[in-house]
Design a protein around this motif. Structure first.
Motif, PDB file in Angstrom:
ATOM      1  N   LYS A   1     -45.766   0.705  22.143  1.00  0.00           N
ATOM      2  CA  LYS A   1     -46.237   0.245  20.835  1.00  0.00           C
ATOM      3  C   LYS A   1     -46.827  -1.146  20.989  1.00  0.00           C
ATOM      4  N   ARG A   2     -47.724  -1.493  20.074  1.00  0.00           N
ATOM      5  CA  ARG A   2     -48.279  -2.843  20.048  1.00  0.00           C
ATOM      6  C   ARG A   2     -47.253  -3.798  19.425  1.00  0.00           C
ATOM      7  N   ASP A   3     -47.286  -5.039  19.936  1.00  0.00           N
ATOM      8  CA  ASP A   3     -46.483  -6.098  19.348  1.00  0.00           C
ATOM      9  C   ASP A   3     -47.385  -7.334  19.236  1.00  0.00           C
ATOM     10  N   GLY A   4     -48.304  -7.280  18.284  1.00  0.00           N
ATOM     11  CA  GLY A   4     -49.313  -8.322  18.177  1.00  0.00           C
ATOM     12  C   GLY A   4     -50.617  -7.858  18.801  1.00  0.00           C
ATOM     13  N   GLY A   5     -51.567  -8.777  18.933  1.00  0.00           N
ATOM     14  CA  GLY A   5     -52.899  -8.395  19.391  1.00  0.00           C
ATOM     15  C   GLY A   5     -53.001  -8.045  20.861  1.00  0.00           C
ATOM     16  N   HIS A   6     -52.200  -8.702  21.712  1.00  0.00           N
ATOM     17  CA  HIS A   6     -52.363  -8.523  23.150  1.00  0.00           C
ATOM     18  C   HIS A   6     -51.076  -8.105  23.864  1.00  0.00           C
ATOM     19  N   THR A   7     -50.005  -7.864  23.145  1.00  0.00           N
ATOM     20  CA  THR A   7     -48.729  -7.508  23.757  1.00  0.00           C
ATOM     21  C   THR A   7     -48.380  -6.055  23.457  1.00  0.00           C
ATOM     22  N   PHE A   8     -47.889  -5.359  24.501  1.00  0.00           N
ATOM     23  CA  PHE A   8     -47.468  -3.973  24.369  1.00  0.00           C
ATOM     24  C   PHE A   8     -46.040  -3.858  24.912  1.00  0.00           C
ATOM     25  N   LEU A   9     -45.191  -3.141  24.190  1.00  0.00           N
ATOM     26  CA  LEU A   9     -43.807  -2.920  24.599  1.00  0.00           C
ATOM     27  C   LEU A   9     -43.549  -1.422  24.702  1.00  0.00           C
ATOM     28  N   GLY A  10     -42.650  -1.039  25.598  1.00  0.00           N
ATOM     29  CA  GLY A  10     -42.318   0.376  25.699  1.00  0.00           C
ATOM     30  C   GLY A  10     -41.366   0.645  26.838  1.00  0.00           C
ATOM     31  N   THR A  11     -41.282   1.916  27.232  1.00  0.00           N
ATOM     32  CA  THR A  11     -40.472   2.315  28.379  1.00  0.00           C
ATOM     33  C   THR A  11     -41.340   3.117  29.337  1.00  0.00           C
ATOM     34  N   ILE A  12     -40.966   3.050  30.601  1.00  0.00           N
ATOM     35  CA  ILE A  12     -41.737   3.695  31.656  1.00  0.00           C
ATOM     36  C   ILE A  12     -40.797   4.493  32.550  1.00  0.00           C
TER      37      ILE A  12
ATOM     38  N   PHE B   1     -40.539  -2.112  29.525  1.00  0.00           N
ATOM     39  CA  PHE B   1     -41.611  -2.916  30.098  1.00  0.00           C
ATOM     40  C   PHE B   1     -42.331  -3.676  28.990  1.00  0.00           C
ATOM     41  N   GLU B   2     -43.076  -4.702  29.401  1.00  0.00           N
ATOM     42  CA  GLU B   2     -43.934  -5.465  28.501  1.00  0.00           C
ATOM     43  C   GLU B   2     -45.235  -5.759  29.226  1.00  0.00           C
ATOM     44  N   VAL B   3     -46.364  -5.520  28.562  1.00  0.00           N
ATOM     45  CA  VAL B   3     -47.696  -5.808  29.105  1.00  0.00           C
ATOM     46  C   VAL B   3     -48.398  -6.800  28.197  1.00  0.00           C
ATOM     47  N   PHE B   4     -49.073  -7.775  28.800  1.00  0.00           N
ATOM     48  CA  PHE B   4     -49.917  -8.705  28.047  1.00  0.00           C
ATOM     49  C   PHE B   4     -51.341  -8.569  28.569  1.00  0.00           C
ATOM     50  N   THR B   5     -52.297  -8.382  27.663  1.00  0.00           N
ATOM     51  CA  THR B   5     -53.688  -8.181  28.068  1.00  0.00           C
ATOM     52  C   THR B   5     -54.533  -9.412  27.760  1.00  0.00           C
TER      53      THR B   5
ATOM     54  N   ILE C   1     -47.658  -7.551  33.738  1.00  0.00           N
ATOM     55  CA  ILE C   1     -46.687  -6.566  33.279  1.00  0.00           C
ATOM     56  C   ILE C   1     -45.335  -6.962  33.831  1.00  0.00           C
ATOM     57  N   GLU C   2     -44.306  -6.864  33.006  1.00  0.00           N
ATOM     58  CA  GLU C   2     -42.942  -7.131  33.446  1.00  0.00           C
ATOM     59  C   GLU C   2     -42.111  -5.874  33.216  1.00  0.00           C
ATOM     60  N   ILE C   3     -41.421  -5.422  34.263  1.00  0.00           N
ATOM     61  CA  ILE C   3     -40.609  -4.214  34.202  1.00  0.00           C
ATOM     62  C   ILE C   3     -39.144  -4.621  34.318  1.00  0.00           C
ATOM     63  N   ASP C   4     -38.376  -4.351  33.277  1.00  0.00           N
ATOM     64  CA  ASP C   4     -36.988  -4.810  33.185  1.00  0.00           C
ATOM     65  C   ASP C   4     -36.052  -3.805  33.842  1.00  0.00           C
ATOM     66  N   VAL C   5     -36.140  -3.698  35.150  1.00  0.00           N
ATOM     67  CA  VAL C   5     -35.347  -2.719  35.891  1.00  0.00           C
ATOM     68  C   VAL C   5     -33.844  -2.941  35.739  1.00  0.00           C
ATOM     69  N   PRO C   6     -33.335  -4.186  35.792  1.00  0.00           N
ATOM     70  CA  PRO C   6     -31.871  -4.357  35.722  1.00  0.00           C
ATOM     71  C   PRO C   6     -31.246  -3.949  34.399  1.00  0.00           C
ATOM     72  N   SER C   7     -32.045  -3.746  33.356  1.00  0.00           N
ATOM     73  CA  SER C   7     -31.464  -3.262  32.102  1.00  0.00           C
ATOM     74  C   SER C   7     -30.934  -1.841  32.246  1.00  0.00           C
TER      75      SER C   7
ATOM     76  N   VAL D   1     -39.093  -7.021  37.778  1.00  0.00           N
ATOM     77  CA  VAL D   1     -40.315  -7.121  38.571  1.00  0.00           C
ATOM     78  C   VAL D   1     -41.461  -7.503  37.641  1.00  0.00           C
ATOM     79  N   ARG D   2     -42.211  -8.526  38.022  1.00  0.00           N
ATOM     80  CA  ARG D   2     -43.344  -8.990  37.219  1.00  0.00           C
ATOM     81  C   ARG D   2     -44.587  -9.044  38.093  1.00  0.00           C
ATOM     82  N   PHE D   3     -45.662  -8.403  37.612  1.00  0.00           N
ATOM     83  CA  PHE D   3     -46.947  -8.426  38.293  1.00  0.00           C
ATOM     84  C   PHE D   3     -47.952  -9.198  37.456  1.00  0.00           C
TER      85      PHE D   3
END
Length: 258
Positions: A160-171, A196-200, A209-215, A223-225
């Motif tokens: 889902k979008r969280d503002g103009g450039h942020t996306f949140l979800g699960t992978i 995960f969270e993506v900023f464009t 993109i940040e992937i919250d693996v330890p959760s 892991v953050r790319f």
């Protein structure tokens, strides 16, 4: 014997690290080997479709990919059109030492060098194109998705979008083809819905993109790319012949198949 044991331990660390960390840099695309299609219509795109549209733009030019996680960093420079690239990864060890993994793709050959631990080969190890399994741990720059972003979108469960450039979800990292290897079998069930969270960027490309693996797997790390250096020249040179040995088949068997 000691040298072989050190090399095997080092390669095990590389398998695990590449299996998770390189989800953001150079994964395979769809099961049929073609990039994931991006639907273009006049209707409002869903969050997943918007991420797919952005990801598809990331393989058309040179790109830099930086990865950061506790005890682990990597830097890659990729030229998808020229089919060349470099990567350097540093992995902190429990004894205070740092394992350094260097990868080069030049023309059709891959080269790998490990350093920082006793008993490791000092020369570059050459892996011919035929010795690198498609989608395997050494295939850090596959033809269909060098940036890895398209495959990450393919693995999204929801977004889902969280503002103009942020996306949140699960992978679902098990869909990627790398996280399902033997090195991560014990974690597979818990990797099917990782936050995960993506900023464009304003241009639409992914910034990070940040992937919250330890959760879901506390034994592993966030892991953050970050994606950068768009369009900048990528200079790659194969090691000199005197600096290269052919990789022993037995030494790399697990890594190629992981």
């Amino acid at each position: 014997m000691a040298a072989r044991r050190h090399a095997s331990m080092a390669l095990t660390a590389v398998v695990v690290s590449l299996a998770l960390a390189l989800n953001g840099c150079g994964l395979s695309g769809r099961a049929d080997g073609r990039p994931m299609p991006v639907e273009t219509t006049s209707r409002q795109l869903t969050a997943v479709e918007k991420l797919a549209e952005s990801a598809a733009r990331m393989n058309a030019t040179t790109i830099g990919v930086s990865m950061r996680a506790p005890g682990m960093t990597s830097e890659a420079r990729l030229d998808p059109v020229g089919r060349k690239g470099t990567m350097r990864m540093e992995l902190d060890q429990s004894d205070g030492k740092t394992l350094v993994v260097e990868l080069i793709r030049a023309e059709q050959d891959h080269y790998m060098r490990l350093s920082g631990l006793p008993g490791l080969p000092r020369k570059w190890l050459r892996i011919p194109a035929g010795g690198v399994a498609k989608g395997g741990a050494l295939d850090f720059m596959p033809e269909d998705d060098p940036s890895g972003a398209v495959t990450l979108v393919k693995s999204i469960v929801n977004a889902k979008r969280d503002g103009g450039h942020t996306f949140l979800g699960t992978i679902d990292l098990t869909r990627s083809g790398r996280a399902g290897g033997r090195a991560l079998d014990e974690f597979t069930e818990r990797l099917t819905a990782v936050p995960f969270e993506v900023f464009t960027e304003p241009q639409g490309r992914w910034s990070w993109i940040e992937i919250d693996v330890p959760s879901v797997v506390p034994e592993l790390a966030v892991v953050r790319f970050s994606y950068h250096s768009w369009g900048e020249p990528v200079t790659v040179q194969a090691p000199q012949p005197g600096e290269v040995d052919d990789a022993p088949r037995g030494l790399f068997e697990d890594l190629v198949e992981a």
